[in-house]
Design a protein around this motif. Structure first.
Motif, PDB file in Angstrom:
ATOM      1  N   ASP A  49       1.262  -1.329   0.031  1.00 59.27           N
ATOM      2  CA  ASP A  49      -0.402   0.136   0.198  1.00 59.27           C
ATOM      3  C   ASP A  49       0.461   0.935   0.069  1.00 59.27           C
ATOM      4  O   ASP A  49       2.046   1.155   0.314  1.00 59.27           O
ATOM      5  CB  ASP A  49      -0.748  -0.103   1.489  1.00 59.27           C
ATOM      6  N   ILE A  50       0.375   2.794  -0.034  1.00 64.62           N
ATOM      7  CA  ILE A  50       1.269   3.537  -0.336  1.00 64.62           C
ATOM      8  C   ILE A  50       0.088   4.376   0.162  1.00 64.62           C
ATOM      9  O   ILE A  50      -1.368   4.833   0.096  1.00 64.62           O
ATOM     10  CB  ILE A  50       1.435   3.882  -1.641  1.00 64.62           C
ATOM     11  N   THR A  51       0.699   6.378   1.253  1.00 61.65           N
ATOM     12  CA  THR A  51      -0.524   7.025   1.291  1.00 61.65           C
ATOM     13  C   THR A  51       0.196   8.371   1.003  1.00 61.65           C
ATOM     14  O   THR A  51       1.691   8.639   1.553  1.00 61.65           O
ATOM     15  CB  THR A  51      -1.253   6.533   2.512  1.00 61.65           C
ATOM     16  N   ALA A  52      -0.357   9.326   0.629  1.00 61.78           N
ATOM     17  CA  ALA A  52       0.366  10.418   0.901  1.00 61.78           C
ATOM     18  C   ALA A  52       0.310  11.551   2.169  1.00 61.78           C
ATOM     19  O   ALA A  52      -0.536  11.333   3.520  1.00 61.78           O
ATOM     20  CB  ALA A  52      -0.797  12.056   0.242  1.00 61.78           C
ATOM     21  N   THR A  53       1.981  12.376   2.145  1.00 61.93           N
ATOM     22  CA  THR A  53       1.830  12.501   3.880  1.00 61.93           C
ATOM     23  C   THR A  53       1.380  13.814   3.652  1.00 61.93           C
ATOM     24  O   THR A  53       1.532  14.547   5.291  1.00 61.93           O
ATOM     25  CB  THR A  53       3.358  12.592   4.196  1.00 61.93           C
ATOM     26  N   GLY A  54       0.876  14.682   2.595  1.00 61.18           N
ATOM     27  CA  GLY A  54       0.478  15.952   2.598  1.00 61.18           C
ATOM     28  C   GLY A  54       1.502  16.965   2.494  1.00 61.18           C
ATOM     29  O   GLY A  54       1.060  17.714   2.283  1.00 61.18           O
ATOM     30  N   ASP A  55       2.787  16.021   2.204  1.00 63.29           N
ATOM     31  CA  ASP A  55       4.021  17.302   1.524  1.00 63.29           C
ATOM     32  C   ASP A  55       4.019  17.486   0.068  1.00 63.29           C
ATOM     33  O   ASP A  55       5.217  17.904  -0.389  1.00 63.29           O
ATOM     34  CB  ASP A  55       4.590  17.105   2.844  1.00 63.29           C
ATOM     35  N   GLY A  56       3.701  16.491  -0.329  1.00 66.96           N
ATOM     36  CA  GLY A  56       4.083  15.989  -1.966  1.00 66.96           C
ATOM     37  C   GLY A  56       4.564  14.600  -1.895  1.00 66.96           C
ATOM     38  O   GLY A  56       5.090  13.690  -2.939  1.00 66.96           O
ATOM     39  N   ARG A  57       5.082  14.110  -0.664  1.00 67.08           N
ATOM     40  CA  ARG A  57       5.751  12.175  -0.551  1.00 67.08           C
ATOM     41  C   ARG A  57       5.001  11.485  -0.665  1.00 67.08           C
ATOM     42  O   ARG A  57       3.277  11.925  -0.103  1.00 67.08           O
ATOM     43  CB  ARG A  57       6.856  12.878   0.353  1.00 67.08           C
ATOM     44  N   LEU A  58       5.617  10.445  -0.348  1.00 71.19           N
ATOM     45  CA  LEU A  58       4.536   8.906  -0.048  1.00 71.19           C
ATOM     46  C   LEU A  58       5.463   8.280   1.000  1.00 71.19           C
ATOM     47  O   LEU A  58       6.059   8.707   1.527  1.00 71.19           O
ATOM     48  CB  LEU A  58       4.713   8.056  -1.342  1.00 71.19           C
ATOM     49  N   LEU A  59       4.283   7.492   1.599  1.00 68.27           N
ATOM     50  CA  LEU A  59       4.775   6.359   2.968  1.00 68.27           C
ATOM     51  C   LEU A  59       4.402   5.478   1.473  1.00 68.27           C
ATOM     52  O   LEU A  59       3.321   4.973   1.472  1.00 68.27           O
ATOM     53  CB  LEU A  59       3.915   6.445   4.029  1.00 68.27           C
TER      54      LEU A  59
END
Length: 323
Positions: free
Chosen positions: A200-210
């Protein structure tokens, strides 16, 4: 993988790494039912526009959970425009409340109304289709998906490598909203750890991903790691057929945030061999907001595969992301 020095030390009692702490876990959903449907095989998490938590399950179900208690409130059956069930793996919610759900079979991404009616499908590059139509392997396609801030860019992650790419390479496909429609955007390459796939992936809110990487070794157990990925300087590889480490192709930059196996177990138990009893088949991750001290709150979920020896478990973490 990049290595950075954290600005502040995490608490040693709950630290998974210098960057992240585990703040709790819950097995309250394990082996439960709702309306005769097993609350099981949960593979993706996100938040609805009304604040409820949504959890998508492999067997074509979308569960609504109470965001605070995590108690299941409703379940919806998902079918495509032909009435066929999905191998649903990831979910995102658009700004108007419509649901974007991946179907790993095709693979495809379908848009649903709140009531579960299919609105349309997003275009998918031919190379990402399952062979012989494309170069993907069955059951190793769109496993993760997230919307970036502003809801104008959608990102989906391939679970496994394409034929012709190096075994560690995973492709991340983007779509950009143009005149109200999501159109194909850039594609990026990400190097997964040996033996691990992207779940899975999720957005961190600053343009990056976890990025949630996960693997399983029989009689040993799971390996699950959370990485921070930065695509800002990565090469658009949508026109690169085979990714084999050639010069001039920059992969997404990744930084290890937490190895879940290194977290304290907090008294968790397991019914199968695991390096850490806290571990199970973790497949979903989403951002819950900010903690009081400014860290990023994370929620993870494991897919029990409806197996008596596996657990549907929710994990709460707090992470301070490196710059």
């Amino acid at each position: 993988m990049s290595i950075a020095v954290p600005s502040a030390e995490a608490s040693t009692t709950t630290a998974c790494s210098p960057w992240a702490n585990i703040t709790g876990f819950s097995d309250s959903l394990d082996k439960t039912t709702l309306g005769g449907v097993n609350v099981a095989e949960l593979s993706g998490l996100t938040y609805d526009t009304n604040g409820h938590l949504l959890a998508v399950a492999d067997e074509s179900y979308l569960f609504t959970l109470d965001a605070r208690t995590k108690k299941p409130l409703a379940v919806q059956t998902l079918v495509d425009e032909n009435g066929q069930s999905l191998d649903s793996e990831a979910v995102a919610v658009d700004r108007d409340g419509t649901r974007l759900v991946t179907d790993e079979t095709q693979p495809s991404i379908l848009r649903f109304t709140r009531s579960g009616k299919v609105i349309d499908r997003l275009p998918v590059p031919a190379s990402l289709l399952v062979a012989p139509a494309g170069r993907a392997t069955h059951n190793l396609t769109f496993e993760g998906m997230t919307l970036q801030p502003g809801d104008r860019t959608l990102v989906a992650s391939m679970e496994g490598a394409l034929t012709g790419d190096n075994a560690d390479v995973r492709r991340l496909q983007t779509w950009h909203r143009t005149w109200g429609e999501f159109r194909l955007g850039a594609q990026y390459a990400y190097s997964a750890d040996t033996g691990l796939n992207i779940s899975d992936i999720t957005a961190t809110g600053d343009g990056r991903l976890l990025v949630l990487e996960r693997g399983y070794t029989p009689n040993v157990g799971n390996t699950v790691r959370v990485y921070l990925a930065d695509l800002s300087r990565a090469t658009d590889v949508s026109r690169v057929e085979d990714l084999t480490g050639q010069p001039g192709v920059r992969l997404a930059r990744k930084t290890l945030i937490a190895d879940i196996g290194a977290c304290p177990s907090l008294g968790a138990t397991t019914k199968q061999p695991q390096p850490n009893p806290l571990l199970d088949n973790i497949e979903g991750i989403t951002v819950t907001g900010r903690t009081r001290d400014g860290r990023l709150g994370l929620l993870l979920v494991s897919d029990d595969n409806e197996s008596p020896t596996q657990i549907t478990r929710l994990y709460s973490l707090a992470a301070r992301l490196p710059r």
